[in-house]
Design an enzyme around this catalytic site. Structure first.
Site, mmCIF file in Angstrom:
data_model
loop_
_atom_site.group_PDB
_atom_site.id
_atom_site.type_symbol
_atom_site.label_atom_id
_atom_site.label_comp_id
_atom_site.label_asym_id
_atom_site.label_seq_id
_atom_site.Cartn_x
_atom_site.Cartn_y
_atom_site.Cartn_z
ATOM 1 N N CYS A 40 -29.635 -8.401 -12.245
ATOM 2 C CA CYS A 40 -29.502 -8.652 -13.965
ATOM 3 C C CYS A 40 -30.548 -9.479 -14.685
ATOM 4 C CB CYS A 40 -28.881 -10.453 -13.017
ATOM 5 S SG CYS A 40 -28.729 -11.443 -11.982
ATOM 6 N N ARG A 50 -27.837 -7.401 -24.012
ATOM 7 C CA ARG A 50 -28.836 -7.403 -23.301
ATOM 8 C C ARG A 50 -29.087 -6.255 -23.060
ATOM 9 N NH1 ARG A 50 -29.180 -12.278 -19.328
ATOM 10 N NH2 ARG A 50 -31.061 -12.238 -19.889
#
Length: 274
Positions: free
Chosen positions: A233, A175
């Protein structure tokens, strides 16, 4: 303040004259509501906490998927959980610590004495300690929460942070690199950030690494006592786990609550690759 408590330490604390309050924060992206798991088995007296509705203020996607709740909303939730001023609290989840860490960060932010059960419900069961079933409905508490007990930053701060210190991205490497993005509209990372997957904070047992091991991990990323560190995050949940790990290693870090889910919705600059 100590971050963690072991299953055996918690068992002893619950038998003391001043037992801590227990909050069950079982949550995952695949199953955000853990109430059914709570009812099937939980630590004695533990109250279920819904991360999405009680530990976040979900609504406007431009603020990210799990923006912080207002202080008064968190205080109302804490009173529903039965908390009183001066209570010590232990939070736990299924075992990975992500949901528990979000509750830990918010309650520390609000001035509450709180620890994370290391290894969560899985560690408690492995130690053959008592489990209850059904839901817990405590008498309402009267706790008054503070605010600003933990450092937090906004998107503009995150953009400027790599020029002053380390901005850690706690998501999985694929990611971060922009190879996949299962949740948000844009793939990649904040320019200048360093990838530090949260999964590397724990051992195969599900327990946090030791303080010495975490110091070594973060030192390898460039963290030293003089470094200013901030963490993000996907939506500000697993970043709280990273902040807990950093604190175990003796490092104070700031949280970017909006995280990538806010950044991606604001059309800001995006970096890809390693």
């Amino acid at each position: 303040m100590t971050v963690l408590i072991s299953a055996s330490e918690l068992d002893a604390a619950l038998a003391s004259s001043a037992p801590p309050r227990l909050l069950d924060v079982r949550w995952s992206l695949a199953q955000p509501n853990g109430l059914a798991d709570h009812a099937a088995g939980h630590l004695p007296g533990a109250v279920y906490v819904d991360l999405d509705t009680e530990l976040a203020d979900i609504g406007d996607p431009r603020r990210g998927r799990h923006p912080l709740p207002p202080r008064d909303a968190l205080e109302a939730a804490a009173r529903r959980w039965g908390l009183e001023d001066g209570d010590a609290v232990v939070v736990y989840d299924a075992g990975h610590g992500f949901g528990a860490a979000r509750a830990w960060w918010l309650l520390r932010h609000a001035g509450v004495d709180v620890r994370i059960l290391d290894g969560g419900f899985a560690a408690w069961v492995l130690a053959a300690l008592p489990v209850e079933t059904g839901e817990v409905a405590p008498a309402p508490g009267r706790v008054t929460l503070g605010w600003d007990g933990m450092p937090a930053i906004e998107a503009d701060d995150a953009a400027a942070w790599p020029a002053r210190g380390l901005l850690l991205d706690a998501r999985a490497g694929e990611r971060f690199r922009g190879e996949v993005e299962p949740m948000d509209p844009v793939a990649g990372h904040i320019p200048g950030a360093i990838n530090a997957p949260t999964s590397e904070n724990v051992a195969a047992s599900g327990l946090f690494l030791s303080g010495a091991e975490l110091e070594e991990r973060f030192a390898g990323l460039g963290v030293d006592p003089a470094t200013e560190v901030a963490v993000y995050c996907g939506s500000g949940v697993t970043a709280a786990h990273q902040i807990a790990a950093l604190e175990i290693a003796g490092v104070r870090a700031a949280l970017y609550p909006g995280s990538w889910s806010e950044w991606a919705h604001q059309g800001r600059e995006v970096a890809t690759g390693a």
